[in-house]
Motif scaffolding. Sequence first.
Motif, PDB file in Angstrom:
ATOM      1  N   LEU A 113       0.800  -1.219   0.000  1.00 35.51           N
ATOM      2  CA  LEU A 113       0.000   0.000   0.000  1.00 35.51           C
ATOM      3  C   LEU A 113       0.838   1.276   0.000  1.00 35.51           C
ATOM      4  O   LEU A 113       0.504   2.241  -0.685  1.00 35.51           O
ATOM      5  N   ASP A 114       1.961   1.295   0.720  1.00 32.81           N
ATOM      6  CA  ASP A 114       2.748   2.537   0.771  1.00 32.81           C
ATOM      7  C   ASP A 114       3.564   2.775  -0.487  1.00 32.81           C
ATOM      8  O   ASP A 114       4.255   3.783  -0.601  1.00 32.81           O
ATOM      9  N   ARG A 115       3.474   1.882  -1.465  1.00 32.50           N
ATOM     10  CA  ARG A 115       4.158   2.066  -2.751  1.00 32.50           C
ATOM     11  C   ARG A 115       3.218   2.593  -3.833  1.00 32.50           C
ATOM     12  O   ARG A 115       3.599   2.719  -4.983  1.00 32.50           O
ATOM     13  N   ILE A 116       1.981   2.881  -3.447  1.00 29.83           N
ATOM     14  CA  ILE A 116       1.006   3.482  -4.364  1.00 29.83           C
ATOM     15  C   ILE A 116       0.790   4.914  -3.900  1.00 29.83           C
ATOM     16  O   ILE A 116       0.446   5.165  -2.737  1.00 29.83           O
ATOM     17  N   ILE A 117       1.006   5.857  -4.799  1.00 28.04           N
ATOM     18  CA  ILE A 117       0.948   7.272  -4.438  1.00 28.04           C
ATOM     19  C   ILE A 117       0.084   8.020  -5.450  1.00 28.04           C
ATOM     20  O   ILE A 117       0.234   7.845  -6.661  1.00 28.04           O
ATOM     21  N   ILE A 118      -0.806   8.845  -4.929  1.00 30.18           N
ATOM     22  CA  ILE A 118      -1.715   9.626  -5.760  1.00 30.18           C
ATOM     23  C   ILE A 118      -1.200  11.060  -5.846  1.00 30.18           C
ATOM     24  O   ILE A 118      -0.721  11.619  -4.860  1.00 30.18           O
ATOM     25  N   VAL A 119      -1.320  11.647  -7.023  1.00 29.49           N
ATOM     26  CA  VAL A 119      -0.950  13.049  -7.221  1.00 29.49           C
ATOM     27  C   VAL A 119      -2.211  13.798  -7.630  1.00 29.49           C
ATOM     28  O   VAL A 119      -2.560  13.852  -8.809  1.00 29.49           O
ATOM     29  N   PRO A 120      -2.948  14.337  -6.645  1.00 30.81           N
ATOM     30  CA  PRO A 120      -4.127  15.114  -7.003  1.00 30.81           C
ATOM     31  C   PRO A 120      -3.702  16.406  -7.689  1.00 30.81           C
ATOM     32  O   PRO A 120      -2.677  16.982  -7.330  1.00 30.81           O
ATOM     33  N   THR A 121      -4.458  16.825  -8.671  1.00 31.80           N
ATOM     34  CA  THR A 121      -4.142  18.060  -9.389  1.00 31.80           C
ATOM     35  C   THR A 121      -5.340  18.995  -9.347  1.00 31.80           C
ATOM     36  O   THR A 121      -6.454  18.587  -9.005  1.00 31.80           O
ATOM     37  N   GLN A 130     -10.624  11.199  -7.412  1.00 30.54           N
ATOM     38  CA  GLN A 130     -11.849  10.624  -6.887  1.00 30.54           C
ATOM     39  C   GLN A 130     -11.692  10.281  -5.404  1.00 30.54           C
ATOM     40  O   GLN A 130     -10.600  10.004  -4.929  1.00 30.54           O
ATOM     41  N   GLU A 131     -12.805  10.262  -4.701  1.00 36.07           N
ATOM     42  CA  GLU A 131     -12.775  10.036  -3.257  1.00 36.07           C
ATOM     43  C   GLU A 131     -12.101   8.722  -2.856  1.00 36.07           C
ATOM     44  O   GLU A 131     -11.400   8.672  -1.848  1.00 36.07           O
ATOM     45  N   TYR A 132     -12.242   7.661  -3.624  1.00 40.54           N
ATOM     46  CA  TYR A 132     -11.620   6.390  -3.245  1.00 40.54           C
ATOM     47  C   TYR A 132     -10.096   6.460  -3.271  1.00 40.54           C
ATOM     48  O   TYR A 132      -9.422   5.648  -2.646  1.00 40.54           O
ATOM     49  N   LEU A 133      -9.534   7.443  -3.956  1.00 42.25           N
ATOM     50  CA  LEU A 133      -8.081   7.589  -3.995  1.00 42.25           C
ATOM     51  C   LEU A 133      -7.531   8.085  -2.660  1.00 42.25           C
ATOM     52  O   LEU A 133      -6.331   8.021  -2.413  1.00 42.25           O
ATOM     53  N   GLY A 134      -8.403   8.539  -1.780  1.00 43.48           N
ATOM     54  CA  GLY A 134      -8.003   9.031  -0.469  1.00 43.48           C
ATOM     55  C   GLY A 134      -7.424   7.972   0.457  1.00 43.48           C
ATOM     56  O   GLY A 134      -6.888   8.305   1.511  1.00 43.48           O
ATOM     57  N   ILE A 135      -7.495   6.713   0.087  1.00 43.90           N
ATOM     58  CA  ILE A 135      -6.910   5.654   0.935  1.00 43.90           C
ATOM     59  C   ILE A 135      -5.402   5.533   0.727  1.00 43.90           C
ATOM     60  O   ILE A 135      -4.722   4.871   1.501  1.00 43.90           O
ATOM     61  N   TYR A 136      -4.890   6.181  -0.300  1.00 41.42           N
ATOM     62  CA  TYR A 136      -3.469   6.088  -0.623  1.00 41.42           C
ATOM     63  C   TYR A 136      -2.722   7.345  -0.168  1.00 41.42           C
ATOM     64  O   TYR A 136      -3.312   8.408  -0.003  1.00 41.42           O
ATOM     65  N   ARG A 137      -1.421   7.206  -0.042  1.00 37.01           N
ATOM     66  CA  ARG A 137      -0.595   8.381   0.240  1.00 37.01           C
ATOM     67  C   ARG A 137      -0.686   9.315  -0.961  1.00 37.01           C
ATOM     68  O   ARG A 137      -0.942   8.883  -2.074  1.00 37.01           O
ATOM     69  N   ARG A 138      -0.464  10.591  -0.706  1.00 34.25           N
ATOM     70  CA  ARG A 138      -0.531  11.559  -1.798  1.00 34.25           C
ATOM     71  C   ARG A 138       0.760  12.350  -1.876  1.00 34.25           C
ATOM     72  O   ARG A 138       1.406  12.609  -0.866  1.00 34.25           O
ATOM     73  N   LEU A 139       1.121  12.703  -3.097  1.00 40.04           N
ATOM     74  CA  LEU A 139       2.297  13.519  -3.343  1.00 40.04           C
ATOM     75  C   LEU A 139       1.810  14.925  -3.645  1.00 40.04           C
ATOM     76  O   LEU A 139       0.888  15.111  -4.430  1.00 40.04           O
ATOM     77  N   ASP A 140       2.441  15.892  -2.988  1.00 42.27           N
ATOM     78  CA  ASP A 140       2.037  17.283  -3.161  1.00 42.27           C
ATOM     79  C   ASP A 140       3.251  18.174  -2.973  1.00 42.27           C
ATOM     80  O   ASP A 140       4.328  17.701  -2.607  1.00 42.27           O
ATOM     81  N   ILE A 141       3.072  19.438  -3.173  1.00 44.91           N
ATOM     82  CA  ILE A 141       4.139  20.407  -2.944  1.00 44.91           C
ATOM     83  C   ILE A 141       3.970  20.954  -1.532  1.00 44.91           C
ATOM     84  O   ILE A 141       2.903  21.471  -1.180  1.00 44.91           O
ATOM     85  N   ALA A 142       5.005  20.802  -0.699  1.00 42.43           N
ATOM     86  CA  ALA A 142       4.978  21.276   0.682  1.00 42.43           C
ATOM     87  C   ALA A 142       5.001  22.803   0.711  1.00 42.43           C
ATOM     88  O   ALA A 142       5.262  23.456  -0.301  1.00 42.43           O
ATOM     89  N   SER A 143       4.760  23.356   1.870  1.00 39.64           N
ATOM     90  CA  SER A 143       4.689  24.815   2.013  1.00 39.64           C
ATOM     91  C   SER A 143       5.985  25.518   1.606  1.00 39.64           C
ATOM     92  O   SER A 143       5.967  26.682   1.209  1.00 39.64           O
TER      93      SER A 143
END
Length: 164
Positions: A113-121, A130-143
């Motif tokens: 599970l920790d090897r699957i990462i979502i990049v919301p845009t 989609q809401e079901y993608l919320g079960i995975y870690r997400r990649l984003d730009i930090a502050s």
Amino acid sequence: MISTDSLRNAAFGRSRFNTQGKLAGQSTIFLCHSHKDQNLAFGFSQMLQNAGCKVYIDWLDEEMPETPNKETAIRIRQKIKENEYFVYLATENSSRSRWCPWEIGYADGVKVLDRIIIVPTRDRATSYGQEYLGIYRRLDIASDGQLAIFDPVTNAGRYVRNIW
């Protein structure tokens, strides 16, 4: 969420796209995305490469059939297994794709599970993922502007360069 504008801007560096083999200690990533988002995929791959990753994109694979067929599915399954991480670029087009949901479903069955990462845009008006993608870690730009991966439960983040 990463803006589609920032991904397009990063795509200007696509001439530096690394199609060479994996370097020692370099993490490998299968980038799941809609083919309609080639510029976004290029831009995001540049960001990942700058963080020390080797990115696999199916339409750059010379062994991939020109027209999608059964062999395409077999090759994609092989590449999802081969690469350490599965990263899903969530866009309007990927949510409408026939292949992207199949790919993440397959990855969910074969990856830790920790090897699957979502990049919301997001674009100027809408956010994607989609809401079901919320079960995975997400990649984003930090502050501070660096790429980070955030836990779906605690929302704690770690810089990408410390994870790969």
